[in-house]
Design a protein around this motif. Sequence first.
Motif, PDB file in Angstrom:
ATOM      1  N   THR A  71       0.822  -1.216   0.000  1.00  0.00           N
ATOM      2  CA  THR A  71       0.000   0.000   0.000  1.00  0.00           C
ATOM      3  C   THR A  71       0.855   1.265   0.000  1.00  0.00           C
ATOM      4  O   THR A  71       2.084   1.206  -0.039  1.00  0.00           O
ATOM      5  CB  THR A  71      -0.946   0.000   1.223  1.00  0.00           C
ATOM      6  OG1 THR A  71      -0.143   0.161   2.399  1.00  0.00           O
ATOM      7  CG2 THR A  71      -1.754  -1.268   1.306  1.00  0.00           C
ATOM      8  N   MET A  76       5.892   5.009   0.517  1.00  0.00           N
ATOM      9  CA  MET A  76       6.619   6.006   1.315  1.00  0.00           C
ATOM     10  C   MET A  76       7.941   5.418   1.806  1.00  0.00           C
ATOM     11  O   MET A  76       9.016   6.002   1.665  1.00  0.00           O
ATOM     12  CB  MET A  76       5.724   6.372   2.506  1.00  0.00           C
ATOM     13  CG  MET A  76       6.200   7.507   3.354  1.00  0.00           C
ATOM     14  SD  MET A  76       5.154   7.679   4.851  1.00  0.00           S
ATOM     15  CE  MET A  76       3.678   8.460   4.289  1.00  0.00           C
ATOM     16  N   VAL A 176      -0.361  10.015  -2.614  1.00  0.00           N
ATOM     17  CA  VAL A 176      -1.316   8.943  -2.326  1.00  0.00           C
ATOM     18  C   VAL A 176      -2.744   9.392  -2.633  1.00  0.00           C
ATOM     19  O   VAL A 176      -3.535   8.631  -3.194  1.00  0.00           O
ATOM     20  CB  VAL A 176      -1.153   8.469  -0.854  1.00  0.00           C
ATOM     21  CG1 VAL A 176      -2.314   7.589  -0.429  1.00  0.00           C
ATOM     22  CG2 VAL A 176       0.160   7.713  -0.693  1.00  0.00           C
ATOM     23  N   THR A 177      -3.068  10.640  -2.286  1.00  0.00           N
ATOM     24  CA  THR A 177      -4.441  11.103  -2.517  1.00  0.00           C
ATOM     25  C   THR A 177      -4.538  12.021  -3.731  1.00  0.00           C
ATOM     26  O   THR A 177      -5.604  12.470  -4.091  1.00  0.00           O
ATOM     27  CB  THR A 177      -4.961  11.784  -1.224  1.00  0.00           C
ATOM     28  OG1 THR A 177      -5.032  10.777  -0.208  1.00  0.00           O
ATOM     29  CG2 THR A 177      -6.346  12.380  -1.355  1.00  0.00           C
ATOM     30  N   GLN A 199      -6.181   2.816  -4.207  1.00  0.00           N
ATOM     31  CA  GLN A 199      -7.570   2.817  -3.733  1.00  0.00           C
ATOM     32  C   GLN A 199      -8.253   4.178  -3.626  1.00  0.00           C
ATOM     33  O   GLN A 199      -9.358   4.256  -3.118  1.00  0.00           O
ATOM     34  CB  GLN A 199      -7.634   2.137  -2.358  1.00  0.00           C
ATOM     35  CG  GLN A 199      -7.082   2.943  -1.181  1.00  0.00           C
ATOM     36  CD  GLN A 199      -5.607   2.717  -0.897  1.00  0.00           C
ATOM     37  OE1 GLN A 199      -4.899   2.197  -1.747  1.00  0.00           O
ATOM     38  NE2 GLN A 199      -5.121   3.106   0.267  1.00  0.00           N
TER      39      GLN A 199
HETATM   40  C1  LIG Z   1      -1.417  11.154   2.148  1.00  0.00           C
HETATM   41  C2  LIG Z   1      -1.305   9.712   2.509  1.00  0.00           C
HETATM   42  N1  LIG Z   1      -0.093   9.147   2.579  1.00  0.00           N
HETATM   43  C3  LIG Z   1       0.072   7.847   2.883  1.00  0.00           C
HETATM   44  C4  LIG Z   1      -1.016   7.043   3.154  1.00  0.00           C
HETATM   45  C5  LIG Z   1      -0.814   5.596   3.476  1.00  0.00           C
HETATM   46  O1  LIG Z   1      -1.410   4.812   2.486  1.00  0.00           O
HETATM   47  P1  LIG Z   1      -1.917   3.309   2.790  1.00  0.00           P
HETATM   48  O2  LIG Z   1      -2.996   3.421   3.812  1.00  0.00           O
HETATM   49  O3  LIG Z   1      -2.401   2.848   1.440  1.00  0.00           O
HETATM   50  O4  LIG Z   1      -0.742   2.557   3.276  1.00  0.00           O
HETATM   51  C6  LIG Z   1      -2.306   7.572   3.109  1.00  0.00           C
HETATM   52  C7  LIG Z   1      -3.483   6.752   3.397  1.00  0.00           C
HETATM   53  O5  LIG Z   1      -4.584   7.218   3.518  1.00  0.00           O
HETATM   54  C8  LIG Z   1      -2.447   8.943   2.770  1.00  0.00           C
HETATM   55  O6  LIG Z   1      -3.656   9.484   2.699  1.00  0.00           O
END
Ligand SMILES: Cc1ncc(COP(=O)(O)O)c(C=O)c1O
Length: 380
Positions: A71, A76, A176-177, A199
């Motif tokens: 994920t 990161m 991610v977003t 996702q």
């Molecule tokens: C800005 C941001 N970075 C990192 C993450 C981590 O992603 P994940 O939950 O897919 O590991 C998220 C998850 O919502 C996020 O919104």
Amino acid sequence: MTDIPSPANPPERLLCGPGPCNVSPAALAALQKPLLGHMDPDFADILLEVVELQRIAYQASGGVVLPLQATGTSGMECGLAHLLEPGDTAIVGVNGFFGRRIVEIANRLGANVVEVPADWGEHVGNEALLEKLDEHPEARLVCVVHAETSTGVQHPLAELGAALRSRDVLLLADCVTSLGGIELRFDDWGIDFAYSCSQKCVGAPPGLSPVAVSDRALERIAARTHPVPYAIDLSLLQRYWVDRPLTYHHTTPVLNIYALHEALREVAVEGLEARWARHMDAGRYLQDEVLSRGLELLAEPEYQLPQLTAVRVPEGVDGKAVAGRLLREHGIEIGGGLAGAPPMWRIGLMGVNADRAVADRVLEALDAVLAQEPAFAASA
Ligand SMILES: Cc1ncc(COP(=O)(O)O)c(C=O)c1O
């Protein structure tokens, strides 16, 4: 012997929290396609198509582009682990939960982390980041969160990339977003490492982390003195995803990769500009409607993301109870605040849900629940 449970029977939900969002019918159907082996030559062609589609989504032409089989958090970790070695200095903008997570991972890697903080709901000013860079000319990396999902704040990333162009420092952006939801131009903005997730605005099920790495970053990685962890080693992953004949690295989640292929195909078919405009339209519509009800938003208006709206929970209202009723009585998921945040609801309109009609469904349900909250009903 314990009773064996019945087959899982999850209910239908409208997923309007911070992610995952609902998946398009075609992306969901892709999960039902025939399972191939991860070394099958026909699957090898699909992998290359995913890489090409991901290049379109990121607007990234060089370097390495592929999805990690993990994920966003692993994206990161992958970026930081490749671009930092113990003792390296990293400057990190922190205005929410995910900037803090970057700090935590960079600390674990033995980096010297210099934080540039801003309050929840505020953006981290590029001037402040550049000032810190002047104070720490030895810094190897500047890290920011393009779309801080914990607050709904956007980072002015294009401007940061332009300002860093003449400096000998790499730029890592948490996308991610943002990928597939708001303007993002990896090449043009001079980003060196971007990671995302499957996702959210990309609109696939969770489980994969599309990353993009610049040629400049690859040069830095080649000069490392310590190897990176095997499971996320981009040079090994490249030999599976891109080089042909493909070389085994790990057994990839084949069905999830079909779904990502379909979701990225939908991004390309819709067109990036049109998709960004759709997210903007739905988000701004929702935000105007929320404000017209006397509710307040957390983010500074100028930096408010369209795809994620953080709404302050009004005084005297139990925010968790309201979100619980939306889920139980209306089948709608919204998010709450993450650790350390002020009380808030986080409403995401991402992927197929970036639509005024979806916003209306959330608003109608929220109206119905809030009408029964004495503290809010009295003030309205
Ligand atoms: C800005 C941001 N970075 C990192 C993450 C981590 O992603 P994940 O939950 O897919 O590991 C998220 C998850 O919502 C996020 O919104």
